[in-house]
Design a protein around this motif. Structure first.
Motif, PDB file in Angstrom:
ATOM      1  N   VAL A 214      47.127  49.375  38.678  1.00  0.00           N
ATOM      2  CA  VAL A 214      46.542  50.106  39.972  1.00  0.00           C
ATOM      3  C   VAL A 214      47.019  49.188  41.095  1.00  0.00           C
ATOM      4  O   VAL A 214      46.699  48.077  41.342  1.00  0.00           O
ATOM      5  CB  VAL A 214      44.919  49.974  39.768  1.00  0.00           C
ATOM      6  N   ASN A 215      47.232  49.936  42.314  1.00  0.00           N
ATOM      7  CA  ASN A 215      47.568  49.183  43.503  1.00  0.00           C
ATOM      8  C   ASN A 215      46.449  48.776  44.274  1.00  0.00           C
ATOM      9  O   ASN A 215      45.514  49.828  44.693  1.00  0.00           O
ATOM     10  CB  ASN A 215      48.578  50.216  44.349  1.00  0.00           C
ATOM     11  N   ARG A 216      46.154  47.546  44.526  1.00  0.00           N
ATOM     12  CA  ARG A 216      45.121  47.156  45.211  1.00  0.00           C
ATOM     13  C   ARG A 216      45.419  45.950  46.206  1.00  0.00           C
ATOM     14  O   ARG A 216      46.050  45.106  45.724  1.00  0.00           O
ATOM     15  CB  ARG A 216      43.932  46.544  44.376  1.00  0.00           C
ATOM     16  N   PHE A 217      44.883  45.911  47.507  1.00  0.00           N
ATOM     17  CA  PHE A 217      45.374  44.867  48.364  1.00  0.00           C
ATOM     18  C   PHE A 217      44.206  44.044  48.741  1.00  0.00           C
ATOM     19  O   PHE A 217      42.903  44.623  49.004  1.00  0.00           O
ATOM     20  CB  PHE A 217      45.727  45.487  49.471  1.00  0.00           C
ATOM     21  N   PHE A 218      44.060  42.643  48.685  1.00  0.00           N
ATOM     22  CA  PHE A 218      43.093  41.721  48.837  1.00  0.00           C
ATOM     23  C   PHE A 218      43.484  40.837  50.065  1.00  0.00           C
ATOM     24  O   PHE A 218      44.625  40.047  49.894  1.00  0.00           O
ATOM     25  CB  PHE A 218      42.512  40.943  47.940  1.00  0.00           C
ATOM     26  N   ARG A 219      42.835  40.971  51.312  1.00  0.00           N
ATOM     27  CA  ARG A 219      42.878  40.035  52.220  1.00  0.00           C
ATOM     28  C   ARG A 219      42.731  38.682  51.984  1.00  0.00           C
ATOM     29  O   ARG A 219      41.746  38.472  51.382  1.00  0.00           O
ATOM     30  CB  ARG A 219      42.397  40.442  53.832  1.00  0.00           C
ATOM     31  N   GLN A 220      43.409  37.641  52.190  1.00  0.00           N
ATOM     32  CA  GLN A 220      43.034  36.002  51.889  1.00  0.00           C
ATOM     33  C   GLN A 220      42.822  35.408  53.166  1.00  0.00           C
ATOM     34  O   GLN A 220      43.760  35.413  54.132  1.00  0.00           O
ATOM     35  CB  GLN A 220      44.212  35.571  50.769  1.00  0.00           C
ATOM     36  N   LYS A 221      41.755  34.763  53.458  1.00  0.00           N
ATOM     37  CA  LYS A 221      41.737  34.035  54.601  1.00  0.00           C
ATOM     38  C   LYS A 221      41.356  32.470  54.146  1.00  0.00           C
ATOM     39  O   LYS A 221      41.006  32.176  53.285  1.00  0.00           O
ATOM     40  CB  LYS A 221      40.557  34.482  55.361  1.00  0.00           C
ATOM     41  N   GLU A 222      41.724  31.603  55.240  1.00  0.00           N
ATOM     42  CA  GLU A 222      41.380  30.192  55.253  1.00  0.00           C
ATOM     43  C   GLU A 222      41.852  29.522  54.049  1.00  0.00           C
ATOM     44  O   GLU A 222      43.174  29.516  53.525  1.00  0.00           O
ATOM     45  CB  GLU A 222      40.038  29.973  55.451  1.00  0.00           C
ATOM     46  N   VAL A 223      40.769  28.907  53.138  1.00  0.00           N
ATOM     47  CA  VAL A 223      41.234  28.474  51.994  1.00  0.00           C
ATOM     48  C   VAL A 223      41.956  29.287  50.761  1.00  0.00           C
ATOM     49  O   VAL A 223      42.894  28.878  50.253  1.00  0.00           O
ATOM     50  CB  VAL A 223      39.825  27.848  51.318  1.00  0.00           C
ATOM     51  N   GLU A 224      41.485  30.647  50.595  1.00  0.00           N
ATOM     52  CA  GLU A 224      42.026  31.433  50.001  1.00  0.00           C
ATOM     53  C   GLU A 224      43.674  31.786  50.218  1.00  0.00           C
ATOM     54  O   GLU A 224      44.460  31.725  49.574  1.00  0.00           O
ATOM     55  CB  GLU A 224      41.567  32.882  49.971  1.00  0.00           C
ATOM     56  N   ALA A 225      43.908  31.813  51.576  1.00  0.00           N
ATOM     57  CA  ALA A 225      45.257  32.103  52.188  1.00  0.00           C
ATOM     58  C   ALA A 225      46.127  30.682  51.886  1.00  0.00           C
ATOM     59  O   ALA A 225      47.295  30.922  51.585  1.00  0.00           O
ATOM     60  CB  ALA A 225      45.180  32.469  53.427  1.00  0.00           C
ATOM     61  N   PHE A 226      45.426  29.843  52.069  1.00  0.00           N
ATOM     62  CA  PHE A 226      46.095  28.370  51.796  1.00  0.00           C
ATOM     63  C   PHE A 226      46.608  28.440  50.395  1.00  0.00           C
ATOM     64  O   PHE A 226      47.646  27.970  49.945  1.00  0.00           O
ATOM     65  CB  PHE A 226      45.289  27.261  52.164  1.00  0.00           C
ATOM     66  N   ILE A 227      45.644  28.637  49.452  1.00  0.00           N
ATOM     67  CA  ILE A 227      46.023  28.506  47.933  1.00  0.00           C
ATOM     68  C   ILE A 227      46.948  29.595  47.613  1.00  0.00           C
ATOM     69  O   ILE A 227      47.831  29.464  46.651  1.00  0.00           O
ATOM     70  CB  ILE A 227      44.796  28.691  47.044  1.00  0.00           C
ATOM     71  N   THR A 228      47.068  30.777  48.309  1.00  0.00           N
ATOM     72  CA  THR A 228      47.984  31.858  47.930  1.00  0.00           C
ATOM     73  C   THR A 228      49.385  31.476  48.246  1.00  0.00           C
ATOM     74  O   THR A 228      50.427  31.621  47.583  1.00  0.00           O
ATOM     75  CB  THR A 228      47.520  33.132  48.948  1.00  0.00           C
ATOM     76  N   LEU A 229      49.639  30.746  49.371  1.00  0.00           N
ATOM     77  CA  LEU A 229      50.665  30.484  49.918  1.00  0.00           C
ATOM     78  C   LEU A 229      51.502  29.137  49.177  1.00  0.00           C
ATOM     79  O   LEU A 229      52.593  28.687  48.942  1.00  0.00           O
ATOM     80  CB  LEU A 229      50.897  30.085  51.341  1.00  0.00           C
ATOM     81  N   PHE A 230      50.524  27.978  49.019  1.00  0.00           N
ATOM     82  CA  PHE A 230      51.001  26.536  48.376  1.00  0.00           C
ATOM     83  C   PHE A 230      51.877  26.732  47.180  1.00  0.00           C
ATOM     84  O   PHE A 230      52.745  25.976  47.146  1.00  0.00           O
ATOM     85  CB  PHE A 230      49.517  25.831  48.037  1.00  0.00           C
TER      86      PHE A 230
END
Length: 296
Positions: free
Chosen positions: A227-243
């Motif tokens: 299923v297609n689902r999008f979750f916005r990542q912010k601050e620590v979550e965004a950092f962990i997503t990119l790292f």
């Protein structure tokens, strides 16, 4: 003979033996040749020697890691004055060696020109050095597929086989005016407080070598799902997503600190998300719409 390139706005100098042809050895670098503007400081200065004609300084320091990737078999050694990297296309094969200072700003490459993969080896060693050198300049070399449309770049990350290239291809198919910027190793750079994505000479299996740059409209980590689902990542979550997609020698505290600082600033400026998706049009439109909603 010295050959000058501009990659992500950084000067890269490669000096080759006079009889060697740069365009033949480094075909993916052609579009970046001779494009230096102004008084840019040199990021990386590389001198290439023919291994058969020179004594090669083999590694003598601590082995930090062995890896196998699209570059081949790579070994990284920490030495008293910097680093040594060895690379071969196959285990036990012809060994190419790079000696680097600790900032990867000055490197020497000892290349076996008679190896049919010598050009690939040199490009790979330059990629390794470049990816560490840019960390000192508010920039990151990241493993991602990048497209651009409406004067903005969008990056897609994920583990090998996740479908980064497929998702980029779907953007090209379903969003008019979209083009591929780089399919494997774009550079992210903070310029005047804004995050930009740059094309580079390294694009994996897809030949896409464009000396272009665009402000980043969003960065997304992909995960295959029913299923297609999008979750916005912010601050620590965004950092962990990119790292996980960032190129850095984790054992080097200084390089690691540079990356942390740059990533923290990037996630403050740019929408980051997680997309669980199928390889279809709905996933593309959902991803685009969610990034546009969060675009600053």
């Amino acid at each position: 003979m010295e050959h000058k390139y501009s990659i992500a706005g950084f000067k890269v100098s490669v000096s080759l033996p006079d009889e060697w042809d740069a365009d033949t050895l480094l075909p993916s670098f052609r579009a970046f040749h001779g494009k230096n503007e102004g008084k840019q400081e040199t990021l990386l200065k590389c001198t290439v020697y023919a291994s058969a004609e020179r004594n090669v300084a083999m590694p003598s320091g601590e082995l930090i890691e062995n890896t196998l990737s699209d570059m081949g078999y790579v070994s990284l050694y920490k030495e008293a004055e910097g680093y040594c990297v060895t690379l071969s296309a196959e285990q036990g094969g012809t060994l190419h060696v790079m000696q680097a200072d600790r900032c990867f700003s000055v490197v020497s490459v000892f290349l076996h020109a008679d190896d049919k993969r010598a050009g690939h080896a040199l490009s790979s060693l330059l990629r390794i050095a470049y990816s560490q050198a840019v960390l000192y300049r508010d920039a990151v070399s990241i493993h991602a597929s990048a497209v651009f449309c409406e004067n903005r770049a969008f990056l897609f990350m994920g583990k090998s086989g996740t479908g980064k290239s497929t998702h980029s291809a779907l953007w090209l198919k379903y969003i008019p005016g979209t083009e591929l910027l780089n399919d494997d190793n774009p550079t992210l750079r903070i310029v005047n407080g804004r995050v930009y994505a740059y094309g580079t000479p390294w694009s994996g299996k897809t030949p896409c070598y464009k000396p272009l740059s665009y402000p980043v409209g969003g960065m997304v980590r992909l995960k295959q799902a029913p299923v297609n689902r999008f979750f916005r990542q912010k601050e620590v979550e965004a950092f962990i997503t990119l790292f996980p997609g960032c190129c850095v020698i984790l054992q080097d505290a200084e390089l690691r600190a540079c990356l942390y600082d740059t990533l923290i600033r990037m996630v403050e400026q740019t929408p980051v998300g997680m997309l669980e998706c199928r390889p279809d049009e709905e996933a593309v439109l959902l991803c685009r719409d969610m990034l546009l909603q969060t675009d600053k």
